[in-house]
Design a protein around this motif. Sequence first.
Motif, PDB file in Angstrom:
ATOM      1  N   CYS A  65     -29.337  18.680  -3.830  1.00 26.99           N
ATOM      2  CA  CYS A  65     -30.479  18.753  -2.918  1.00 26.99           C
ATOM      3  C   CYS A  65     -30.037  18.873  -1.463  1.00 26.99           C
ATOM      4  O   CYS A  65     -30.855  19.112  -0.582  1.00 26.99           O
ATOM      5  CB  CYS A  65     -31.407  17.547  -3.095  1.00 26.99           C
ATOM      6  N   CYS A  85     -25.272  15.025  -1.452  1.00 25.15           N
ATOM      7  CA  CYS A  85     -25.638  15.543  -2.772  1.00 25.15           C
ATOM      8  C   CYS A  85     -25.594  17.055  -2.704  1.00 25.15           C
ATOM      9  O   CYS A  85     -26.304  17.657  -1.908  1.00 25.15           O
ATOM     10  CB  CYS A  85     -27.035  15.070  -3.173  1.00 25.15           C
ATOM     11  N   CYS A 145     -32.855  13.193  -5.698  1.00 28.62           N
ATOM     12  CA  CYS A 145     -33.239  14.233  -6.659  1.00 28.62           C
ATOM     13  C   CYS A 145     -32.817  13.918  -8.089  1.00 28.62           C
ATOM     14  O   CYS A 145     -33.152  14.656  -9.012  1.00 28.62           O
ATOM     15  CB  CYS A 145     -32.680  15.587  -6.230  1.00 28.62           C
ATOM     16  N   CYS A 168     -27.870  10.895  -7.624  1.00 27.30           N
ATOM     17  CA  CYS A 168     -28.546  11.038  -6.332  1.00 27.30           C
ATOM     18  C   CYS A 168     -29.859  10.265  -6.347  1.00 27.30           C
ATOM     19  O   CYS A 168     -30.678  10.459  -7.249  1.00 27.30           O
ATOM     20  CB  CYS A 168     -28.809  12.513  -6.045  1.00 27.30           C
ATOM     21  N   TYR A 190     -29.813  14.091  -9.346  1.00 26.83           N
ATOM     22  CA  TYR A 190     -28.622  14.851  -9.776  1.00 26.83           C
ATOM     23  C   TYR A 190     -27.502  13.874 -10.153  1.00 26.83           C
ATOM     24  O   TYR A 190     -27.215  12.932  -9.418  1.00 26.83           O
ATOM     25  CB  TYR A 190     -28.208  15.769  -8.627  1.00 26.83           C
TER      26      TYR A 190
HETATM   27 ZN   LIG Z   1     -29.820  15.084  -4.581  1.00 26.65          ZN
END
Ligand SMILES: [Zn+2]
Length: 594
Positions: A159, A156, A146, A143, A148
Motif C-alpha cells: 500500500c 509496506c 492493508c 501491514c 499485506y
Molecule cells: Zn500495507
Amino acid sequence: MSHVLAAVAWPYANGPRHIGHVSGFGVPSDVFSRYMRMSGHDVLMVSGTDEHGTPIQVQADAEGVTPRELADRYNRVIVDDLHGLGLSYDLFTRTTTRNHYSVVQELFKGLYDNGYIIAKTTLGAISPSTGRTLPDRYIEGTCPICGYGSARGDQCDNCGNQLDPEQLINPKSRINGEVPEFVETEHFFLDLPAFAGALGKWLDTRSDWRPNVLKFSKNLVEDLQPRAITRDLEWGVPIPLEGWEDRNDKRIYVWFDAVIGYLSASIEWARRSGDPEAWRKWWQDSGALGYYFMGKDNIVFHSVIWPSLLLGYSGEGDKGGRPGSLGALNLPTEVVSSEYLTMEGRKFSSSHKVVIYVRDFLERYDADALRYFIAAAGPESNDTDFTWAEFVRRNNDELVAGWGNLVNRSVSMAAKNFGAIPEAGELTEDDKALLDVVRKGFDTVGELLGKHRQKAAIGEAMRVVAEANKYLSDQAPWKLKDEATKPRMGTILHVALQVISDANTLLTPFLPHSAQKVFELLGGVGVHAPMPSVVEVEDLDGGPSYPVLTGDYTVGAKWESVPLVAGTPLAAPTPIFRKLDVSVIEEELERLAS
Ligand SMILES: [Zn+2]
C-alpha cells in the motif's frame, strides 16, 4: 543564462547498480545537464554514493568487514559504472567525507535552533538473542493498514504507507525469524506538521511539474507526521548536540544525511574549485534553478522532506526562525521523477537474479546503446519493460540501420568521390526543405528537453534522421558520378553532411560517445562531447582519500547549427554502432534463467 543545479539521486552503496537504477536518475539527469550546458547555462551536476544506514551495517556484519570497507568497495564500483555511462557529474562524491558530516551537522543544528527538531521517547526493536538494535527494514510482519503479509518495518510495499516496526502485526526478524523485543529509547524527530502551511503554498506555485508528482506531493502534505531523524545505530553521522555527540549508539538517520548531500556536494565542489563560496550561486541566487532527478519511490524525500529541511534551516517554516550560518537556501524548482523499469515483465531483483548490472552490461554492449534505449523507451512517465528483444531491435533498426547507416553511407560516398566535404552548388527546394527540418529541430528538440520530455525529444531528433535517409534515397547521389552530374552529387552530399552534423548536435545529449565519433568523422578536431573522469582525491578535511567523478564541461558543442567548411578532408569511416546478432537475446535470457 541561468545557474542550473542538477541534483541527482544518490545511489546506495550496498552493491553494484543495475540498469533500472540508472534509467531512473542517471541517464535522464545527464541528458538534461548536457543540453542545458550546450544552450549556455551554467550547470552544477552533483551527487555521490549514499553510504550510511542499517543495510550497509548489516551486510558488513555478514561479510565480516567494517561498514566503511563495504562502502569503499561499492563506491568504487558505482563510480566506475557511472563513468562508463559517460554521466557528466561536476562532482560525484560520497556521504562519508568529513565535509559532508559537517554540513549535515550544520543543518541539524540550524533546524534544532529554529525549533523544527523535537525529542521523543519511542519504542525501538532489539534482537533478543544478540541484544542489538534490529533495523526497521529487517523486521517483517502484516501491514496494519492493508493486511499485506510481508510488510517491512519501515514501509509496506503493497500500500506504500510508511510504518514503524511496532505497528506490524506478528513482527519477525528477517535475519533469523525471532520475534523482536521493543524497548523505550529517545530519538529526535523532524516536526513535519510545522511545514504544512509553507509546503502547501510552495507546491501551489509548482504548476509545471509532472501532474502525478505534484498530485502525490500535495496528498503527502495533507497528512504530515513528525518523522524520526535519529536511529539506534553506530554507523552514521553523530548527533551534534551536547550530551549526544559522543554517544556511539545513536546516529542521524541515513535518509536525513543523504538528502543533505546535494548541498554538501555543491560545497565540496566549490571548495575544490578554488572558490569556496561559489556554491552560493546555485543555492542562494534568486534566479537559480534546481532540478532533482530520481525514481518515483523517492518523491517524498524531494518534494516534502528536503524542502522542509531547507525551509526550516532558512527560518521559513510555519514556526518562523532565522537562517543558519550558511544563510537561506533555495527550494527545488522541479522534482523530476521517473517511473519504474522492469525486466522481461518482472521487477528487478538482485536476490532473484532478475537483473543486469551496469558493469556487466557495459562489458558486452556500448554505453550509447543503453542510453538510447533509456531515452527512447525508458520509464519517463510510465512503468516500462526492458526486454532483450526490444533492446536488440532498437539497436539494430534505429541506431545501426537508421542513424549509423546515414552517417556511414554519406561520409563514405563523399570520401570516395571527393576526399573532402564537397562544395554546395545552387540549392533545390528539396535541399532547402531538408536543411529547414534540421534547423527547426534545435527549437523543437530543445524545448522538449527543457521540459524533461526526453522520449519525445529523441523521437524528434530521429525523425530528422529518417527525413535525411529518405532524402538520400530520393536524390540517389550514387547515380550522379559522371562529369556533368558530379557537381550535383557534391551538393547533395554537402547538404546530407550538414544535416548529419546538425542532427549529431541534436543527439549529443543522448549519445555523447558516438557524437564525438561522428564529429571527428566530419573532420572535427577537439572536444565535441566532454566526458567525465575518475580522479583520486584527498579528503579536504583530513579523512581518507577516495575517487570522485568530475570533468571540465565548459568545452564542446553549442546548441546551434555550425556550417560545415567545404574542402575539410574526409577519410573512409568506420561504423559508429555495432549491429547485434539476434543470438544475444537467447544468451541473455539464459543468463537470467540460470
Ligand atoms: Zn500495507
